[in-house]
Design a protein around this motif. Sequence first.
Motif, PDB file in Angstrom:
ATOM      1  N   TRP A  29       0.836  -1.198   0.000  1.00 21.67           N
ATOM      2  CA  TRP A  29       0.000   0.000   0.000  1.00 21.67           C
ATOM      3  C   TRP A  29       0.874   1.252   0.000  1.00 21.67           C
ATOM      4  O   TRP A  29       0.661   2.173  -0.802  1.00 21.67           O
ATOM      5  CB  TRP A  29      -0.926  -0.032   1.203  1.00 21.67           C
ATOM      6  CG  TRP A  29      -1.780   1.184   1.396  1.00 21.67           C
ATOM      7  CD1 TRP A  29      -2.208   2.058   0.430  1.00 21.67           C
ATOM      8  CD2 TRP A  29      -2.320   1.671   2.611  1.00 21.67           C
ATOM      9  NE1 TRP A  29      -2.979   3.045   0.997  1.00 21.67           N
ATOM     10  CE2 TRP A  29      -3.062   2.830   2.329  1.00 21.67           C
ATOM     11  CE3 TRP A  29      -2.260   1.221   3.921  1.00 21.67           C
ATOM     12  CZ2 TRP A  29      -3.720   3.548   3.312  1.00 21.67           C
ATOM     13  CZ3 TRP A  29      -2.926   1.940   4.897  1.00 21.67           C
ATOM     14  CH2 TRP A  29      -3.648   3.088   4.593  1.00 21.67           C
ATOM     15  N   ALA A  30       1.863   1.304   0.868  1.00 16.91           N
ATOM     16  CA  ALA A  30       2.749   2.471   0.942  1.00 16.91           C
ATOM     17  C   ALA A  30       3.551   2.628  -0.341  1.00 16.91           C
ATOM     18  O   ALA A  30       3.707   3.740  -0.856  1.00 16.91           O
ATOM     19  CB  ALA A  30       3.676   2.347   2.142  1.00 16.91           C
ATOM     20  N   ASP A  33       1.230   3.792  -3.226  1.00 15.65           N
ATOM     21  CA  ASP A  33       0.811   5.174  -2.986  1.00 15.65           C
ATOM     22  C   ASP A  33       1.963   6.143  -3.259  1.00 15.65           C
ATOM     23  O   ASP A  33       1.759   7.191  -3.865  1.00 15.65           O
ATOM     24  CB  ASP A  33       0.317   5.332  -1.558  1.00 15.65           C
ATOM     25  CG  ASP A  33      -0.266   6.712  -1.314  1.00 15.65           C
ATOM     26  OD1 ASP A  33      -1.298   7.022  -1.937  1.00 15.65           O
ATOM     27  OD2 ASP A  33       0.321   7.477  -0.524  1.00 15.65           O
ATOM     28  N   CYS A  34       3.149   5.769  -2.836  1.00 18.10           N
ATOM     29  CA  CYS A  34       4.320   6.624  -3.053  1.00 18.10           C
ATOM     30  C   CYS A  34       4.648   6.757  -4.540  1.00 18.10           C
ATOM     31  O   CYS A  34       4.922   7.852  -5.024  1.00 18.10           O
ATOM     32  CB  CYS A  34       5.516   6.056  -2.290  1.00 18.10           C
ATOM     33  SG  CYS A  34       7.004   7.073  -2.419  1.00 18.10           S
ATOM     34  N   LYS A  36       2.644   6.406  -7.117  1.00 13.75           N
ATOM     35  CA  LYS A  36       1.599   7.126  -7.838  1.00 13.75           C
ATOM     36  C   LYS A  36       1.548   8.609  -7.508  1.00 13.75           C
ATOM     37  O   LYS A  36       0.966   9.381  -8.252  1.00 13.75           O
ATOM     38  CB  LYS A  36       0.232   6.511  -7.530  1.00 13.75           C
ATOM     39  CG  LYS A  36      -0.019   5.194  -8.204  1.00 13.75           C
ATOM     40  CD  LYS A  36      -1.427   4.742  -7.902  1.00 13.75           C
ATOM     41  CE  LYS A  36      -1.824   3.529  -8.718  1.00 13.75           C
ATOM     42  NZ  LYS A  36      -3.210   3.142  -8.456  1.00 13.75           N
ATOM     43  N   SER A  37       2.144   9.024  -6.406  1.00 16.06           N
ATOM     44  CA  SER A  37       2.027  10.405  -5.931  1.00 16.06           C
ATOM     45  C   SER A  37       3.071  11.321  -6.547  1.00 16.06           C
ATOM     46  O   SER A  37       4.115  10.873  -7.009  1.00 16.06           O
ATOM     47  CB  SER A  37       2.177  10.439  -4.409  1.00 16.06           C
ATOM     48  OG  SER A  37       1.186   9.658  -3.810  1.00 16.06           O
ATOM     49  N   LYS A  44      10.336  11.634  -3.732  1.00  9.63           N
ATOM     50  CA  LYS A  44       9.739  10.353  -4.102  1.00  9.63           C
ATOM     51  C   LYS A  44      10.793   9.258  -4.077  1.00  9.63           C
ATOM     52  O   LYS A  44      10.578   8.198  -3.492  1.00  9.63           O
ATOM     53  CB  LYS A  44       9.096  10.419  -5.477  1.00  9.63           C
ATOM     54  CG  LYS A  44       8.470   9.085  -5.890  1.00  9.63           C
ATOM     55  CD  LYS A  44       7.966   9.086  -7.308  1.00  9.63           C
ATOM     56  CE  LYS A  44       6.645   9.751  -7.384  1.00  9.63           C
ATOM     57  NZ  LYS A  44       5.946   9.525  -8.657  1.00  9.63           N
ATOM     58  N   TYR A  62       6.222   6.283   6.061  1.00 10.12           N
ATOM     59  CA  TYR A  62       5.687   6.984   4.889  1.00 10.12           C
ATOM     60  C   TYR A  62       4.206   7.293   5.077  1.00 10.12           C
ATOM     61  O   TYR A  62       3.758   8.406   4.807  1.00 10.12           O
ATOM     62  CB  TYR A  62       5.884   6.154   3.619  1.00 10.12           C
ATOM     63  CG  TYR A  62       5.108   6.736   2.468  1.00 10.12           C
ATOM     64  CD1 TYR A  62       5.547   7.884   1.820  1.00 10.12           C
ATOM     65  CD2 TYR A  62       3.904   6.178   2.053  1.00 10.12           C
ATOM     66  CE1 TYR A  62       4.816   8.456   0.793  1.00 10.12           C
ATOM     67  CE2 TYR A  62       3.169   6.731   1.027  1.00 10.12           C
ATOM     68  CZ  TYR A  62       3.634   7.873   0.403  1.00 10.12           C
ATOM     69  OH  TYR A  62       2.897   8.435  -0.608  1.00 10.12           O
ATOM     70  N   LEU A  63       3.444   6.306   5.523  1.00 12.48           N
ATOM     71  CA  LEU A  63       2.005   6.526   5.696  1.00 12.48           C
ATOM     72  C   LEU A  63       1.725   7.553   6.779  1.00 12.48           C
ATOM     73  O   LEU A  63       0.731   8.285   6.696  1.00 12.48           O
ATOM     74  CB  LEU A  63       1.306   5.203   6.002  1.00 12.48           C
ATOM     75  CG  LEU A  63       1.310   4.193   4.852  1.00 12.48           C
ATOM     76  CD1 LEU A  63       0.754   2.858   5.320  1.00 12.48           C
ATOM     77  CD2 LEU A  63       0.533   4.708   3.656  1.00 12.48           C
ATOM     78  N   ARG A  67       2.964  11.145   3.419  1.00 12.41           N
ATOM     79  CA  ARG A  67       1.786  11.517   2.639  1.00 12.41           C
ATOM     80  C   ARG A  67       1.480  13.004   2.738  1.00 12.41           C
ATOM     81  O   ARG A  67       0.852  13.570   1.870  1.00 12.41           O
ATOM     82  CB  ARG A  67       0.572  10.700   3.099  1.00 12.41           C
ATOM     83  CG  ARG A  67       0.796   9.214   2.845  1.00 12.41           C
ATOM     84  CD  ARG A  67      -0.365   8.391   3.297  1.00 12.41           C
ATOM     85  NE  ARG A  67      -1.307   8.348   2.194  1.00 12.41           N
ATOM     86  CZ  ARG A  67      -2.552   7.938   2.300  1.00 12.41           C
ATOM     87  NH1 ARG A  67      -3.011   7.549   3.449  1.00 12.41           N
ATOM     88  NH2 ARG A  67      -3.331   7.906   1.251  1.00 12.41           N
ATOM     89  N   LYS A  70       3.180  15.472  -0.140  1.00 10.14           N
ATOM     90  CA  LYS A  70       2.774  15.434  -1.546  1.00 10.14           C
ATOM     91  C   LYS A  70       2.504  16.851  -2.049  1.00 10.14           C
ATOM     92  O   LYS A  70       2.134  17.726  -1.289  1.00 10.14           O
ATOM     93  CB  LYS A  70       1.515  14.589  -1.739  1.00 10.14           C
ATOM     94  CG  LYS A  70       1.701  13.137  -1.435  1.00 10.14           C
ATOM     95  CD  LYS A  70       0.381  12.414  -1.627  1.00 10.14           C
ATOM     96  CE  LYS A  70       0.467  10.973  -1.210  1.00 10.14           C
ATOM     97  NZ  LYS A  70      -0.820  10.307  -1.363  1.00 10.14           N
TER      98      LYS A  70
END
Length: 71
Positions: A29-30, A33-34, A36-37, A44, A62-63, A67, A70
């Motif tokens: 998940w992290a 998400d990283c 794609k951001s 990044k 990171y979560l 986040r 960004k």
Amino acid sequence: MEALFFGLSGGMILLILLVMIGPVIVWFWALIDCIKSDFQDYKKLLWVIIIFILPFFGAVAYLAFGRDQKV
């Protein structure tokens, strides 16, 4: 079938699976998400490296903190 799970109850097997699979899910998940951001400059790449070097703790960091950085 019971010999396969060493005599463990169904609840105990579920708990073991959650403990084993949970961190992997958090890591994926992290990482996704990283990737794609959008971040500024090198952030990044830095977060991806941290997530890879410290798989579970880097993902949680990171979560929790990344986040908010960004663009």
